[in-house]
Design an enzyme around this catalytic site. Structure first.
Site, mmCIF file in Angstrom:
data_model
loop_
_atom_site.group_PDB
_atom_site.id
_atom_site.type_symbol
_atom_site.label_atom_id
_atom_site.label_comp_id
_atom_site.label_asym_id
_atom_site.label_seq_id
_atom_site.Cartn_x
_atom_site.Cartn_y
_atom_site.Cartn_z
ATOM 1 N N CYS A 126 99.483 85.848 57.742
ATOM 2 C CA CYS A 126 99.560 85.107 56.475
ATOM 3 C C CYS A 126 100.977 85.198 55.907
ATOM 4 O O CYS A 126 101.586 86.265 55.909
ATOM 5 C CB CYS A 126 98.552 85.708 55.486
ATOM 6 S SG CYS A 126 98.558 84.826 53.914
ATOM 7 N N CYS A 176 101.158 89.799 49.526
ATOM 8 C CA CYS A 176 100.240 90.655 48.750
ATOM 9 C C CYS A 176 100.309 92.097 49.299
ATOM 10 O O CYS A 176 99.960 92.326 50.467
ATOM 11 C CB CYS A 176 98.818 90.110 48.850
ATOM 12 S SG CYS A 176 98.740 88.318 48.590
ATOM 13 N N CYS A 205 97.504 93.851 51.353
ATOM 14 C CA CYS A 205 96.741 93.108 52.364
ATOM 15 C C CYS A 205 97.178 93.352 53.807
ATOM 16 O O CYS A 205 98.339 93.135 54.169
ATOM 17 C CB CYS A 205 96.801 91.615 52.062
ATOM 18 S SG CYS A 205 95.710 90.688 53.173
ATOM 19 N N CYS A 217 80.048 84.148 53.286
ATOM 20 C CA CYS A 217 81.383 83.928 52.714
ATOM 21 C C CYS A 217 82.415 83.878 53.834
ATOM 22 O O CYS A 217 82.532 84.835 54.600
ATOM 23 C CB CYS A 217 81.768 85.082 51.789
ATOM 24 S SG CYS A 217 80.551 85.414 50.535
ATOM 25 N N CYS A 271 80.109 80.318 50.600
ATOM 26 C CA CYS A 271 81.290 80.647 49.794
ATOM 27 C C CYS A 271 82.492 80.586 50.726
ATOM 28 O O CYS A 271 82.367 80.907 51.909
ATOM 29 C CB CYS A 271 81.140 82.059 49.224
ATOM 30 S SG CYS A 271 82.595 82.582 48.279
ATOM 31 N N CYS A 286 83.949 82.304 42.011
ATOM 32 C CA CYS A 286 83.899 83.737 42.317
ATOM 33 C C CYS A 286 85.319 84.244 42.107
ATOM 34 O O CYS A 286 86.238 83.847 42.836
ATOM 35 C CB CYS A 286 83.442 83.937 43.766
ATOM 36 S SG CYS A 286 83.548 85.652 44.318
ATOM 37 N N ARG A 309 80.158 92.106 41.565
ATOM 38 C CA ARG A 309 80.002 92.606 42.938
ATOM 39 C C ARG A 309 80.779 93.901 43.158
ATOM 40 O O ARG A 309 81.982 93.972 42.903
ATOM 41 C CB ARG A 309 80.435 91.552 43.966
ATOM 42 C CG ARG A 309 80.215 92.047 45.405
ATOM 43 C CD ARG A 309 80.440 90.992 46.482
ATOM 44 N NE ARG A 309 79.699 89.788 46.197
ATOM 45 C CZ ARG A 309 80.278 88.601 46.004
ATOM 46 N NH1 ARG A 309 81.573 88.473 46.115
ATOM 47 N NH2 ARG A 309 79.538 87.549 45.740
HETATM 48 N N1 SAM Z 1 94.074 84.358 51.685
HETATM 49 C C1 SAM Z 1 93.207 84.018 50.633
HETATM 50 C C2 SAM Z 1 93.710 84.479 49.273
HETATM 51 O O1 SAM Z 1 94.321 85.530 49.196
HETATM 52 O O2 SAM Z 1 93.480 83.774 48.309
HETATM 53 C C3 SAM Z 1 91.782 84.487 50.834
HETATM 54 C C4 SAM Z 1 91.500 85.832 51.489
HETATM 55 S S1 SAM Z 1 92.060 87.273 50.638
HETATM 56 C C5 SAM Z 1 91.925 88.504 51.869
HETATM 57 C C6 SAM Z 1 90.790 87.571 49.456
HETATM 58 C C7 SAM Z 1 90.900 88.758 48.552
HETATM 59 O O3 SAM Z 1 90.615 89.952 49.261
HETATM 60 C C8 SAM Z 1 92.219 89.058 47.894
HETATM 61 O O4 SAM Z 1 92.482 88.245 46.793
HETATM 62 C C9 SAM Z 1 92.029 90.497 47.463
HETATM 63 O O5 SAM Z 1 91.495 90.561 46.155
HETATM 64 C C10 SAM Z 1 91.023 91.050 48.483
HETATM 65 N N2 SAM Z 1 91.664 92.059 49.345
HETATM 66 C C11 SAM Z 1 92.521 91.833 50.355
HETATM 67 N N3 SAM Z 1 92.935 92.985 50.899
HETATM 68 C C12 SAM Z 1 92.315 93.989 50.227
HETATM 69 C C13 SAM Z 1 92.351 95.400 50.309
HETATM 70 N N4 SAM Z 1 93.128 96.036 51.193
HETATM 71 N N5 SAM Z 1 91.582 96.114 49.458
HETATM 72 C C14 SAM Z 1 90.802 95.486 48.556
HETATM 73 N N6 SAM Z 1 90.745 94.145 48.423
HETATM 74 C C15 SAM Z 1 91.494 93.406 49.239
HETATM 75 FE FE1 SF4 Z 2 97.363 86.250 52.623
HETATM 76 FE FE2 SF4 Z 2 96.138 88.563 52.332
HETATM 77 FE FE3 SF4 Z 2 97.469 87.543 50.290
HETATM 78 FE FE4 SF4 Z 2 95.172 86.345 51.138
HETATM 79 S S1 SF4 Z 2 95.388 88.384 50.240
HETATM 80 S S2 SF4 Z 2 97.113 85.353 50.608
HETATM 81 S S3 SF4 Z 2 95.297 86.771 53.345
HETATM 82 S S4 SF4 Z 2 98.364 88.211 52.255
#
Ligand code: SAM
Ligand code: SF4
Ligand code: DTB
Length: 351
Positions: free
Chosen positions: A59, A63, A66, A103, A134, A194, A266
């Site tokens: 990606c 973040c 992530c 989801c 979802c 959500c 949740r």
């Molecule tokens: N890429 C898309 C986005 O970020 O909008 C969708 C998937 S993203 C993985 C969805 C959510 O997963 C993130 O917004 C975050 O809140 C949660 N998430 C991702 N990594 C995480 C982690 N290590 N611990 C807890 N929540 C996490």
């Molecule tokens: Fe990409 Fe992870 Fe951020 Fe979603 S949360 S936009 S998968 S880096």
């Protein structure tokens, strides 16, 4: 604040009011949250959602929590968008194991228009199995949201993640405003929202309060509010973050329940690190939904049979899904909720 006031649907919270909820003695907070919870939900039912990563890793976003960001070396195997057959297979297993919602998540900043026909096919086929659907695919344009809604997508997940003030410490490649705009496109397209966030990222209590304030002050409360505990993944910048006090996590759930009385809250990522007592306390605080699958998107989650054993010991049953609601009935419900939200806001201001 009286229990009567606490159960009002409000959209005008100040941070001071939210912090006052957080700072109640723990037993008072849990009791108040449980009273409000019982007004709107069966306290012994929990909704089950199963997650599937339909496109994993690589990606472009940054973040810091992530494992799927291309910027961090987390050893994750990246995968292309899954074929429809693999998605249907996973959805059938989810349904057979008792889940009511499926989801689908993609590691995208936002979908390309060329992906829309593929994901709308997934929505149609999963719905045809009798599951709620979802998706979480990143930012959506108005048009993309309309396409997903036309395909019958029930929920779109897009998290605010944290407070407006702390956000820049965690993500720099898209803004808070971008996220709010996607939520508004989802709502305007007629899908259920959500939206939640992550705690344990080094934020302060005022940031947890700020996150809940932003969510509750949206024009309409998200129907589903995932509260994730950070899953610390080696290679991500937050891998070594200090643990959040478990009681502070429970407080966050309870305050979410008080502020968004009719929303599903949740107990999301992070359960693998929580003991059963802590999960039971989260249900007591008003959590009434979990991710029910051995894997979240890329990290482990408790096994389905251990969740069922816990439910058994607590006398909790999975919430059944009423698949027979027509679109017209669902629209009438949404219209009614919007009317109530408006009346409650007027009532509260007048009082
Ligand atoms: N890429 C898309 C986005 O970020 O909008 C969708 C998937 S993203 C993985 C969805 C959510 O997963 C993130 O917004 C975050 O809140 C949660 N998430 C991702 N990594 C995480 C982690 N290590 N611990 C807890 N929540 C996490
Ligand atoms: Fe990409 Fe992870 Fe951020 Fe979603 S949360 S936009 S998968 S880096
Ligand atoms: C949400 O709030 N939590 C889920 C879901 N929405 C998509 C994702 C949690 C991901 C945890 C880290 C991982 O497994 O990659």
């Amino acid at each position: 604040m009286s229990a009567q006031e606490e159960s009002q649907i409000r959209h005008d919270w100040t941070r001071e009011q939210v912090l006052a909820l957080f700072k109640q003695p723990f037993n008072d907070l849990l009791f108040n949250a449980q009273v409000v919870h019982r007004r709107h939900f069966n306290p012994n039912q929990v909704q089950l959602s199963t997650l599937l990563s339909i496109k994993t890793g690589a990606c472009p976003e940054d973040c810091k929590y992530c494992p799927q960001s291309a910027r961090y070396d987390t050893g994750l195997e990246k995968e292309k968008l899954l074929e429809i057959e693999a998605v249907i297979e996973a959805a059938k297993i989810a349904k057979a194991s008792g889940s009511s919602r499926f989801c689908m998540g993609a590691a995208w900043r936002s979908p390309h228009d060329r992906d829309i026909p593929k994901v709308t096919k997934m929505i149609r086929e999963v719905k045809a199995l009798g599951l709620e659907t979802c998706m979480t695919l990143g930012m959506l344009s108005e048009k993309q949201a309309d396409h997903l809604a036309d395909a019958g997508l029930d929920y779109y997940n897009h998290n605010l993640d944290t407070s407006k003030e702390f956000y820049g410490e965690v993500i720099t490649t898209r803004t808070y405003q971008d996220r709010l705009e996607t939520l508004s496109h989802v709502r305007n397209a007629g899908m259920k929202v959500c939206a939640g966030g992550i705690v344990g990222m080094g934020e302060e209590q005022k940031d947890r309060a700020g996150l809940l304030m932003e969510l509750a002050n949206l024009p309409h409360h998200p129907e589903s509010v995932p509260i994730n505990m950070l899953v610390k993944v080696a290679g991500t910048p937050l891998a070594e973050e200090q643990d959040l006090d478990p009681f502070e996590f429970i407080r966050t759930i309870a305050v979410a329940r008080l502020m968004m009385p009719k929303s599903y809250v949740r107990l999301s990522a992070g359960r693998e690190e929580m003991n059963e007592q802590m999960q039971a306390m989260a249900f007591m605080a008003g959590a009434n939904s979990i991710f029910y699958c051995d894997k979240l998107l890329t990290t482990p989650n408790p096994k389905a049979n251990s969740d069922m054993q816990l439910f058994e010991r607590l006398g909790i049953e999975p919430e059944p899904y009423q698949v027979d609601k027509t679109n017209a009935e669902q629209e009438a419900e949404l219209h009614q909720t919007l009317l109530e939200a408006k009346t409650d806001a007027q009532f509260y201001r007048a009082g």
